[in-house]
Design an enzyme around this catalytic site. Structure first.
Site, short mmCIF file in Angstrom:
data_model
loop_
_atom_site.label_atom_id
_atom_site.label_comp_id
_atom_site.label_asym_id
_atom_site.label_seq_id
_atom_site.Cartn_x
_atom_site.Cartn_y
_atom_site.Cartn_z
N LYS A 194 20.26 -66.18 -3.93
CA LYS A 194 21.04 -67.29 -4.50
C LYS A 194 22.51 -66.88 -4.62
O LYS A 194 22.84 -65.94 -5.35
CB LYS A 194 20.53 -67.67 -5.90
CG LYS A 194 21.23 -68.94 -6.41
CD LYS A 194 21.01 -69.18 -7.88
CE LYS A 194 22.01 -68.51 -8.74
NZ LYS A 194 23.39 -68.98 -8.56
N GLY A 246 26.58 -59.24 -10.92
CA GLY A 246 27.25 -60.24 -11.75
C GLY A 246 27.71 -59.62 -13.05
O GLY A 246 27.89 -58.39 -13.13
N SER A 247 27.85 -60.44 -14.06
CA SER A 247 28.41 -59.95 -15.32
C SER A 247 27.39 -59.12 -16.10
O SER A 247 26.17 -59.29 -15.95
CB SER A 247 28.86 -61.13 -16.16
OG SER A 247 27.76 -61.96 -16.42
N THR A 248 27.91 -58.25 -16.95
CA THR A 248 27.03 -57.42 -17.79
C THR A 248 26.21 -58.31 -18.71
O THR A 248 25.03 -58.04 -18.96
CB THR A 248 27.89 -56.41 -18.57
OG1 THR A 248 28.48 -55.52 -17.61
CG2 THR A 248 27.06 -55.59 -19.55
N GLY A 251 23.39 -59.69 -16.77
CA GLY A 251 22.54 -58.54 -16.43
C GLY A 251 21.61 -58.18 -17.58
O GLY A 251 20.43 -57.87 -17.37
N GLU A 268 24.16 -54.50 -10.55
CA GLU A 268 25.56 -54.16 -10.27
C GLU A 268 26.39 -55.05 -11.18
O GLU A 268 26.55 -56.24 -10.91
CB GLU A 268 25.90 -54.43 -8.80
CG GLU A 268 25.07 -53.64 -7.80
CD GLU A 268 25.53 -52.20 -7.65
OE1 GLU A 268 26.53 -51.81 -8.27
OE2 GLU A 268 24.87 -51.46 -6.91
N CYS A 302 34.95 -56.27 -9.44
CA CYS A 302 34.24 -55.53 -10.50
C CYS A 302 34.87 -54.16 -10.71
O CYS A 302 34.90 -53.66 -11.83
CB CYS A 302 32.78 -55.38 -10.10
SG CYS A 302 32.60 -54.77 -8.42
N GLU A 399 36.39 -56.76 -19.87
CA GLU A 399 36.64 -57.14 -18.47
C GLU A 399 37.29 -58.52 -18.43
O GLU A 399 36.74 -59.48 -18.98
CB GLU A 399 35.32 -57.16 -17.71
CG GLU A 399 35.53 -57.42 -16.23
CD GLU A 399 34.23 -57.48 -15.43
OE1 GLU A 399 33.27 -58.10 -15.89
OE2 GLU A 399 34.21 -56.89 -14.34
P1 NAD Z 1 27.79 -64.16 -13.61
O1 NAD Z 1 26.98 -63.10 -14.25
O2 NAD Z 1 28.25 -65.28 -14.44
O3 NAD Z 1 26.98 -64.83 -12.40
C1 NAD Z 1 26.46 -64.06 -11.34
C2 NAD Z 1 25.31 -64.80 -10.71
O4 NAD Z 1 24.26 -64.92 -11.66
C3 NAD Z 1 25.64 -66.22 -10.26
O5 NAD Z 1 24.96 -66.48 -9.06
C4 NAD Z 1 25.06 -67.06 -11.39
O6 NAD Z 1 24.70 -68.37 -11.00
C5 NAD Z 1 23.84 -66.27 -11.78
N1 NAD Z 1 23.36 -66.46 -13.14
C6 NAD Z 1 24.04 -66.91 -14.23
N2 NAD Z 1 23.23 -66.92 -15.31
C7 NAD Z 1 22.03 -66.45 -14.90
C8 NAD Z 1 20.80 -66.19 -15.58
N3 NAD Z 1 20.63 -66.42 -16.87
N4 NAD Z 1 19.77 -65.69 -14.86
C9 NAD Z 1 19.91 -65.42 -13.55
N5 NAD Z 1 21.06 -65.65 -12.86
C10 NAD Z 1 22.10 -66.15 -13.53
O7 NAD Z 1 28.97 -63.40 -12.90
P2 NAD Z 1 30.18 -64.03 -12.07
O8 NAD Z 1 31.12 -64.64 -13.03
O9 NAD Z 1 29.65 -64.85 -10.94
O10 NAD Z 1 30.81 -62.72 -11.41
C11 NAD Z 1 31.67 -61.89 -12.05
C12 NAD Z 1 30.98 -60.67 -12.60
O11 NAD Z 1 30.31 -59.98 -11.55
C13 NAD Z 1 31.95 -59.67 -13.18
O12 NAD Z 1 31.46 -59.20 -14.41
C14 NAD Z 1 31.98 -58.56 -12.14
O13 NAD Z 1 32.35 -57.30 -12.65
C15 NAD Z 1 30.59 -58.58 -11.63
N6 NAD Z 1 30.50 -57.95 -10.31
C16 NAD Z 1 29.96 -56.71 -10.21
C17 NAD Z 1 29.88 -56.07 -8.97
C18 NAD Z 1 29.29 -54.69 -8.84
O14 NAD Z 1 29.04 -54.28 -7.70
N7 NAD Z 1 29.07 -53.97 -9.92
C19 NAD Z 1 30.37 -56.72 -7.84
C20 NAD Z 1 30.92 -57.98 -7.98
C21 NAD Z 1 30.98 -58.60 -9.22
#
Ligand code: NAD
Length: 488
Positions: A194, A246-248, A251, A268, A302, A399
């Protein structure tokens, strides 16, 4: 010096003629469906959401929203493909399919790059020179590993896990999809992926490529939607592994949901990287590295070098050089090849960044932004630098995920290591110095998954990437990126 650059900029001598990338060779459909079992299918509930161009706020397309039933359909298709075809396809054949995907991405790289910039707001120079080539390189790299797993893990007889649920963010949409799909396929798993809700288009274009590559139906399923769809993937009973970027915050929710289940995971997550400049560093190169570290991709990275630590003796010189360089950054049309800083990905993210700009000033830090023309429509943020920052300031701890740099100083190596490690994150860091011994001393003491020396934000498929502490667990890339998709 900075005055001179300002004068040049406004006298027009500094201006570059517009160099927009053409959009004639791309086609964005009015409506996109879910890619399940090798076909594009309508969502069961008939719901769609809009994806917009963040540089113009104009709608680009309608995207299908996957419901729980759609997630179930996709997981069933992936399971059937795993037990019926993919797990018994020879490793050599698997490699050929992955190689074919890599070639097709390369062939269509201009199309991918333009769509990535339209949908996500990133400068075309980045999508063209970084995102798309790295995405293709990941498929090429893992195509090579497919039939060499017994060499990678000798005497361990590795086998696939089964169905991987993969959820990715909006900052490197195609690249993140490649980081997830390529190792999963090489190791014999099938996939339900997704993309993020604001940047679904290149993942859907990748679905077309996968169809064209003739991958057996159901081996890769790409479904779209927001957090609720992601949550349905995470909680589906027939998924063997969750790979999340995605975000911590999200996660942590996912880790709670899968606790006590047999699901494996790689996370990640977020970061707050320290970029450290010693007095013996090549300062002009360091300035380029700092700029690349935080303003690259609007700071939507990130591993962005969002905390700059400068040794006191060179603070004035470095800051002068940095501000001069910031004056020359071009903010604007992501499709213009001269643009350095494109559009912020969404209105919501711009709101988050603006909140931190106000907070930084309120907490007593000094804010600097170069004078730059910002388009009236769309979501924009000028490159921003905060000085007079202390360790306790929110801008130094949290962040921001925007083009915002918090500058602090240090005197000794021990002091900077303590300050740099004083964060719940541990994804990446940078160090600038002429002394190799200093690099090794520092890299061995930094709690960060990646430490760049005299460079920043360099990615390579052969190199593992991942975090410590609240930046997540597991590695993507390199040989290390195979293991999380295998059982031994
Ligand atoms: P986010 O956590 O809001 O969303 C990431 C993904 O998760 C999206 O596809 C979103 O639809 C989905 N999502 C949201 N809520 C969910 C839930 N409850 N259950 C399952 N999936 C859910 O993050 P974002 O705003 O899209 O991205 C930015 C974040 O990603 C930043 O914190 C950044 O540091 C991190 N990031 C980390 C890496 C890495 O390799 N460590 C790489 C890129 C981005």
């Amino acid at each position: 010096m900075s005055k001179k650059i300002e004068e040049l900029k406004f006298s027009g001598e500094w201006d570059l003629a517009p160099a927009p990338e053409s959009t004639n060779h791309i086609s964005v459909k009015k409506e996109y469906q879910l890619f399940i079992g090798g076909k594009f299918v309508k969502p069961k509930k008939g719901k769609y959401f809009s994806t917009i161009n963040p540089a113009t706020e104009k709608k680009l397309s309608s995207i299908a929203e996957a419901s729980k039933e759609d997630v179930d359909r996709a997981v069933k298709a992936a399971r059937k493909a795993h037990s019926g075809v993919w797990s018994s396809t020879s490793a050599k054949e698997r490699g050929k399919y992955i190689y074919r995907i890599a070639r097709l991405i390369q062939e269509k790289s201009r199309e991918f790059a333009v769509i990535e910039s339209l949908d996500g707001g990133k400068p075309i120079r980045e999508s063209r020179d970084v995102d798309i080539p790295i995405a293709a390189a990941h498929f090429f790299y893992y195509a090579g590993w497919a039939d060499k797993l017994n060499y990678a893990f000798p005497n361990q007889n590795p086998s696939s896990l089964g169905v991987a649920g993969q959820i990715i963010p909006w900052n490197f949409p195609l690249m993140m999809a490649a980081w997830k799909i390529a190792p999963a396929l090489a190791t014999g798993n099938t996939v339900v992926l997704k993309p993020a809700e604001t940047t679904s288009l290149t993942a859907l274009k990748l679905a077309e490529v996968i169809q064209e590559a003739d991958l057996p139906p159901g081996v890769v399923n790409i479904i779209t939607g927001a957090g609720a769809t992601g949550s349905d993937i995470v909680n589906h009973k027939d998924i063997d592994k969750i790979a999340f970027t995605g975000s911590t915050g999200v996660g942590k929710i996912i880790m709670k949901s899968i606790a006590g289940t047999a699901k494996k995971s790689t996370m990640e997550l977020g970061g707050k990287a320290a970029n450290i400049v010693f007095e013996d560093a090549p300062l002009d190169q360091a300035v380029e590295g700092i700029i690349n570290g935080i303003y690259f991709n609007q700071g939507h990275v990130c591993c962005a070098g969002s905390r700059l630590f400068v040794q006191e003796s060179i603070y004035d010189t470095l800051l002068r050089k940095l501000k001069d360089r910031m004056q020359s950054l071009i903010v604007g049309n992501p499709l213009d090849k001269n643009t350095d800083i494109g559009a912020i990905n969404s209105k919501e993210q711009l709101g988050v960044i603006n909140k931190y700009l106000s907070l930084g000033k309120k907490e007593g830090a000094d804010m600097f932004q170069p004078s730059c023309d910002i388009p009236s429509k769309g979501f924009w943020c000028a490159p921003t630098l905060f000085t007079n920052v202390s360790q306790s300031h929110a801008i130094a701890k949290e962040e921001i995920f925007g083009p915002v740099l918090a500058v602090q100083t240090f005197r000794t190596i021990d002091e900077v290591i303590t300050k740099a490690n004083n964060t719940p994150f541990g994804l990446s860091a940078g160090v600038w110095t002429d002394k190799g011994s200093k690099v090794f001393n520092l890299t061995s003491k930094m709690r960060a998954g990646v430490v760049w020396a005299n460079t920043y934000n360099k990615f390579d498929p052969t190199s593992p990437f991942g975090g410590y502490k609240e930046s997540g667990h597991g590695r993507e890339g390199g040989l290390h990126g195979l293991a999380p998709y295998l059982k031994f």
